[in-house]
Design an enzyme around this catalytic site. Structure first.
Site, PDB file in Angstrom:
ATOM      1  CG  HIS A 199      -1.956  -1.125   1.182  1.00 46.38           C
ATOM      2  ND1 HIS A 199      -2.748  -1.473   0.106  1.00 46.38           N
ATOM      3  CD2 HIS A 199      -2.211  -2.057   2.143  1.00 46.38           C
ATOM      4  CE1 HIS A 199      -3.454  -2.552   0.410  1.00 46.38           C
ATOM      5  NE2 HIS A 199      -3.139  -2.933   1.627  1.00 46.38           N
ATOM      6  CG  ASP A 231      -5.389  -6.142  -0.542  1.00 47.53           C
ATOM      7  OD1 ASP A 231      -5.475  -7.027   0.315  1.00 47.53           O
ATOM      8  OD2 ASP A 231      -5.284  -4.939  -0.242  1.00 47.53           O
TER       9      ASP A 231
HETATM   10 ZN   LIG Z   1      -3.420  -6.985   2.496  1.00 45.59          ZN
END
Ligand SMILES: [Zn+2]
Length: 336
Positions: free
Chosen positions: A200, A251
């Site tokens: 991220h 994800d």
């Molecule tokens: Zn994750």
């Protein structure tokens, strides 16, 4: 003219495969409310369920062009072995990113000590499961745990993956506990190096981005999930300016499509800069394959074949195909 095109397979560097079950659920008003729904789904997982549902989801990944996956796994050791079996059955290269969880989450996520965690990693390695270490986040791991795991990863030359800077609250809590931001804590703890992948980095500030650049760490962007969860925008241009390597992950697996992740990545960069072609087509393809392989510490994974007669690509000049794959194609252009 050839009616198909061979390409390197795409690498899905960050997946929580069980979360595929959550797609379409309303699941609350923000990340933290969604997380409660996710935890309930995690709680009901068993080795049998993982073995079955992961195989079908890995087959979906394979069909859309992902031939390798990094499974960021925090459901327990028997389920880790089940995930490895599922990947083998689906024909996908797996790196099991076994997660260290010291606090918070569910009891099933947590190991009683960092030594117990490293014993689990050793057990997986002894069974020939390809692994990386993965302190879940600075929320879930103390500085002591981070230090031990960083040391082990360096000694054993293993990939180290960790979530960081996904949500502002995580940064506020880290500042309150440690007096520094998450990526700064990773650097202090010996967890930042050229085998590290930070997942991220959505809210990383300039100093944190400088640390990523100087350490040689990679950032894994997961744009469709970051959109779904309201995380924010990847600082795409600032990462690019520092030459920080990027890779992609599905994800939460709301969407399983390498072209869509790459299109979102470039779309974010265009919206942020007011320019087109912030990343070159070649760079985007490298993020999707080669740099994902580097992040997982693998050197080979199966290639894929693109159907040039698919309606998304019909009539496109051969030289324009790599661009059209990212601009306008979905995973259904992959023939096998
Ligand atoms: Zn994750």
């Amino acid at each position: 003219m050839a009616r198909s095109l061979e390409l390197p397979g795409f690498v899905n560097a960050h997946s929580h495969t069980f979360q595929r079950a959550l797609r379409g659920r309303a699941a609350g008003g923000d990340f933290w409310a969604w997380r409660d729904t996710m935890l309930a789904e995690a709680e009901r997982q068993t080795p049998e369920l993982v073995r079955c549902t992961y195989e079908s989801t890995y087959r979906e990944m394979r069909l859309s062009g992902f031939t390798a996956v990094g499974e960021f796994h925090y459901l327990g050791l028997p389920e880790a072995f089940a995930a490895a079996e599922a990947a083998e059955a689906a024909g996908v290269e797996l790196v099991l990113l076994h997660v260290a969880y010291a606090r918070g989450g569910l009891p099933r996520f947590r190991q009683e000590s960092v030594g117990a965690y490293l014993s689990q990693v050793e057990e997986l390695r002894a069974a020939k499961v390809r692994v990386g270490v993965a302190p879940h986040s600075v929320r879930a791991c103390s500085a002591d745990w981070l230090g031990e795991i960083g040391r082990y990863a360096t000694e054993e030359q293993l990939p180290l993956h960790v979530h960081a800077d996904e949500q502002p609250k995580e940064i506020e809590e880290c500042l309150a506990e440690h007096g520094c931001r998450p990526i700064e804590l990773l650097a202090r703890s010996g967890c930042l190096g050229d085998r590290t992948t930070v997942v991220h980095a959505t809210h990383a500030d300039g100093a944190e981005l400088d640390l990523l650049a100087s350490s040689g760490a990679t950032v894994c962007a997961c744009p469709t999930t970051e959109a779904d969860l309201g995380d924010g925008f990847l600082p795409a241009e600032r990462l690019r300016a520092r030459g920080i390597p990027l890779c992609i992950g599905t994800d939460s697996n709301v969407r399983i499509d390498p072209f869509e992740e790459l299109r979102e990545l470039e779309g974010i960069a265009r919206r942020q800069t007011g320019r087109r072609g912030v990343f070159t087509i070649d760079e985007l393809h490298r993020f999707g394959s080669e740099l994902g392989g580097d992040a997982l510490g693998i050197e080979s994974w199966p290639g894929i074949v693109i159907d040039l007669e698919h309606r998304a690509l019909a009539g496109v000049e051969r030289d324009d195909v790599p661009g059209a794959l990212i601009a306008s194609s979905g995973g259904d252009v992959v023939m096998g």
